[in-house]
Design an enzyme around this catalytic site. Structure first.
Site, PDB file in Angstrom:
ATOM      1  N   ASP A  99       0.864  -1.181   0.000  1.00  0.00           N
ATOM      2  CA  ASP A  99       0.000   0.000   0.000  1.00  0.00           C
ATOM      3  C   ASP A  99       0.904   1.236   0.000  1.00  0.00           C
ATOM      4  OD1 ASP A  99      -3.257   0.182   1.424  1.00  0.00           O
ATOM      5  OD2 ASP A  99      -2.167   1.823   0.431  1.00  0.00           O
ATOM      6  N   ASP A 198      -2.751   4.903  -2.329  1.00  0.00           N
ATOM      7  CA  ASP A 198      -3.735   5.568  -1.482  1.00  0.00           C
ATOM      8  C   ASP A 198      -4.066   6.972  -2.005  1.00  0.00           C
ATOM      9  OD1 ASP A 198      -5.113   5.374   1.151  1.00  0.00           O
ATOM     10  OD2 ASP A 198      -3.943   7.165   1.562  1.00  0.00           O
ATOM     11  N   HIS A 327     -11.155  -2.056   3.670  1.00  0.00           N
ATOM     12  CA  HIS A 327     -11.058  -1.720   5.089  1.00  0.00           C
ATOM     13  C   HIS A 327     -11.769  -0.411   5.423  1.00  0.00           C
ATOM     14  CE1 HIS A 327      -8.078   0.490   2.960  1.00  0.00           C
ATOM     15  NE2 HIS A 327      -7.926   1.271   4.003  1.00  0.00           N
TER      16      HIS A 327
HETATM   17  O1  TEU Z   1      -9.102   6.256   1.916  1.00  0.00           O
HETATM   18  C1  TEU Z   1      -9.468   7.481   1.322  1.00  0.00           C
HETATM   19  C2  TEU Z   1     -10.911   7.544   1.353  1.00  0.00           C
HETATM   20  O2  TEU Z   1     -11.552   7.893   0.409  1.00  0.00           O
HETATM   21  C3  TEU Z   1     -11.493   7.094   2.636  1.00  0.00           C
HETATM   22  O3  TEU Z   1     -11.336   8.227   3.466  1.00  0.00           O
HETATM   23  C4  TEU Z   1     -12.912   6.687   2.460  1.00  0.00           C
HETATM   24  O4  TEU Z   1     -13.455   7.220   1.295  1.00  0.00           O
HETATM   25  C5  TEU Z   1     -13.733   7.223   3.581  1.00  0.00           C
HETATM   26  O5  TEU Z   1     -13.111   6.746   4.740  1.00  0.00           O
HETATM   27  C6  TEU Z   1     -15.141   6.675   3.438  1.00  0.00           C
HETATM   28  O6  TEU Z   1     -15.918   7.323   4.424  1.00  0.00           O
HETATM   29  C7  TEU Z   1      -7.701   6.038   2.012  1.00  0.00           C
HETATM   30  C8  TEU Z   1      -7.521   4.825   2.905  1.00  0.00           C
HETATM   31  O7  TEU Z   1      -8.141   3.694   2.283  1.00  0.00           O
HETATM   32  C9  TEU Z   1      -8.150   5.137   4.233  1.00  0.00           C
HETATM   33  O8  TEU Z   1      -8.110   3.993   5.088  1.00  0.00           O
HETATM   34  C10 TEU Z   1      -7.367   6.273   4.861  1.00  0.00           C
HETATM   35  O9  TEU Z   1      -8.009   6.651   6.064  1.00  0.00           O
HETATM   36  C11 TEU Z   1      -7.335   7.500   3.925  1.00  0.00           C
HETATM   37  O10 TEU Z   1      -7.057   7.176   2.576  1.00  0.00           O
HETATM   38  C12 TEU Z   1      -6.190   8.419   4.369  1.00  0.00           C
HETATM   39  O11 TEU Z   1      -4.970   7.765   4.129  1.00  0.00           O
END
Ligand code: TEU
Ligand code: CA
Length: 557
Positions: A99, A198, A327
């Site tokens: 990731d 990400d 997740h």
């Molecule tokens: O997720 C980005 C993102 O879009 C998430 O914030 C998601 O859309 C939101 O939580 C839904 O409500 C990535 C990662 O997958 C996430 O776990 C991280 O928290 C985020 O970026 C920041 O790195």
């Protein structure tokens, strides 16, 4: 000689290491725990494992806040553990995707500690700083509040689209880009097989930092204003030229706010950027006024329109990723299926069949293959995720926009912690995840929903997913067949086909809890062989009676 585009008929399994398997009894999943489960994953039949971040991190956002890109998080083990894990995975024919979190770092990363120490520090411009008595603009953080944090020491604001402990990197700075490319090379030279990137479509900010049309913030629209920014394709082409093009790897960009048109630029082979992206439109069909915190019933016609748009949109140029879970999303069987005792297994299989019969690379999230469900924690204190904790504070405590009950109902259904309860391995203590006190509550239904039970049940969701993966490996039409949708107005049944030269697949999915009668167009009816179904075998006919949550795929030659 490597198979060109091997990732087009691979299935990728996402592991959230913190919650997958704890090998040393500290209640936290770890790398050695994953190693213990490689044979389980091999049995399922997946080709690639995507690990959520395992780098050093203070865990403000469970590893998505990295403090050292070349070190392993202590909770998860050592670099030696990682190297042993990678070697063993490769021995078993499993590829490993890391990731890549480079839109931001942790505020504990050495770069940020330097940068915040003084305006003259050489690392200052690794991040985004602005003067002003008030916030530089109206951007909101995805994790509540403003996207700007005042740093008193140097009397400037820094940008953080996510938590205050996740300062955004300044991609305009050539040095930042070179640091990222050299770190990526370091991991690829170790032998990893690719990256999930990400929020990679947020890295280019319009340098005018204009106000967003509406206040950003946590209601789901907070990232639109930096999505697909002015230089994002330039940066990704540079990354591809400098790094990606030198290795036989797979890349997938997580792209909140990406459109089909933009996705063509990110994923067309001749654009030389990425192999595929995760789109988020499908994930918002059940979100209301306050985004995920006010969920609304999903309309199957909206889902079908979204599938059609993306399947047809990227058919000739680009490539789709196919996912229901990760997740950040609630468990699909609780969201678009039916998690009741009576319908959980059957609807989980229907959902799996529906997704895996589309064109694109399918992703399976840990526990999806055994029909794990959402959890219902009694109170906000049981939740761990920074997103829900901050949202609760903003929406319930501070602004009182939502009542506790309304918010908690949304939280039960949409919190990211639904996906982060420990993987359920057996009916023993803590579901066999840990001999210690797990970092987050185990879903009490582990006693009946667990891998051991699934492996002992020939009719389990696990073996159904195993068959779906096997079809993906065996049938070129699943990779190349042209998508066509039918009965578009039907609110309960989803019918589509995949057309090949001299064969086709016909897919019927009843998303409802009641029997459905459908009349199929003549072009769909032929002498069909049933490939897979979650119900008693039945002939493909012009008129079909589908039982609740019935999913079937036929092959017509
Ligand atoms: O997720 C980005 C993102 O879009 C998430 O914030 C998601 O859309 C939101 O939580 C839904 O409500 C990535 C990662 O997958 C996430 O776990 C991280 O928290 C985020 O970026 C920041 O790195
Ligand atoms: Ca552990």
């Amino acid at each position: 000689e490597t198979r060109k585009d091997w990732w087009k008929n691979s299935v990728i399994y996402q592991i959230y290491p913190r919650s997958f398997m704890d090998s040393n009894g500290d209640g936290i999943g770890d790398l050695n725990g994953i190693r213990q489960k490689l044979d389980y994953l091999k049995l399922l039949g997946v080709d690639v494992l995507w690990l959520s971040p395992v780098y050093a991190s203070p865990n403000a956002d469970n590893g998505y806040d990295i403090s050292d890109y070349r070190a392993i998080m202590e909770d998860f083990g050592t670099m030696e553990d990682f190297d042993a894990f990678l070697a063993e995975a490769h021995e078993k024919g499993l590829k490993i995707v890391m990731d890549l979190v480079v839109n931001h770092t942790s505020d504990e990363h050495a770069w940020f500690l330097e940068a915040r120490s003084s305006k003259e520090n050489p690392y200052r411009d690794y991040y985004i700083w602005k003067d002003g008595d008030t916030e530089p603009n109206n951007w909101g953080s995805v994790f509540s509040g403003s996207a700007w944090e005042k740093d008193e020491a140097t009397n400037q604001w820094y940008l953080h689209l996510f938590a205050t402990k996740q300062p955004d990197l300044n991609w305009e700075n050539e040095k930042v880009r070179q640091e990222v490319y050299s770190m990526m090379t370091w991991w690829l030279d170790k032998g990893v097989d690719g990256f999930r990137m990400d929020v990679i479509n947020l890295i280019s900010k319009d340098q005018r930092f204009l106000d967003a049309p509406t206040y950003g913030g946590l209601y789901g629209n907070s990232m639109i204003y930096t999505a697909n920014g002015p230089r994002v394709h330039e940066f990704l082409k540079e990354m591809n030229r400098n790094v990606l093009s030198k290795y036989d790897i797979v890349t997938v960009g997580e792209a909140p706010g990406v459109t089909v048109e933009e996705a063509k630029k990110y994923t067309s082979a001749d654009e030389n950027e990425l192999n595929m992206v995760f789109q988020f439109e499908m994930m918002s069909i059940d979100q209301g006024e306050y985004g995920k915190w006010t969920p609304i019933p999903f309309d199957l016609r909206k889902m079908k329109q979204n599938f059609k748009k993306w399947q047809e949109g990227l058919a000739d140029q680009g490539w789709n990723s196919l996912y229901w879970n990760n997740h950040d999303q609630p468990r699909i069987v609780s969201r678009f299926g039916n998690a009741s005792e009576e319908w959980r297994k059957k609807s989980a299989k229907m959902l799996g069949l529906c997704l895996h019969m589309h064109q694109g690379t399918p992703y399976i999230y840990q526990g999806e293959e055994i029909g794990m469900t959402n959890v219902r924690f009694d109170s906000i204190e049981d939740y761990k995720d920074v997103e829900i904790l901050n949202a609760y504070k903003e929406l319930v405590k501070d602004s009182k926009r939502l009542s506790e009950d309304t918010f908690m109902e949304g939280g039960y259904r949409m919190s990211r912690d639904n996906a982060r309860t420990p993987m359920q391995w057996n009916d023993q203590k803590n579901g066999g995840f840990s001999s210690g006190q797990p970092w987050i509550g185990v879903n009490p239904n582990y006693r009946t929903i667990n891998a051991e039970e699934a492996l002992a049940d020939p009719d389990s969701v696990f073996y159904f997913y195993q068959k779906l993966i096997d079809l993906r490996h065996k049938l070129p039409i699943l990779t190349n067949g042209v998508y066509k949708q039918y009965l578009e107005e039907d609110e309960n049944v989803y019918v589509f086909s995949r057309e090949g030269e001299n064969e086709s697949l016909v897919v019927l999915c009843n998303f409802s809890r009641s029997p459905q009668h459908v009349v199929l167009p003549d072009e769909l009816v032929g002498n069909a062989q049933l490939l897979l179904s979650n119900e008693e075998e039945k002939e493909l006919q012009k008129e079909m009676d589908l039982t609740p949550y019935e999913g079937i795929v036929y092959q017509i030659k």
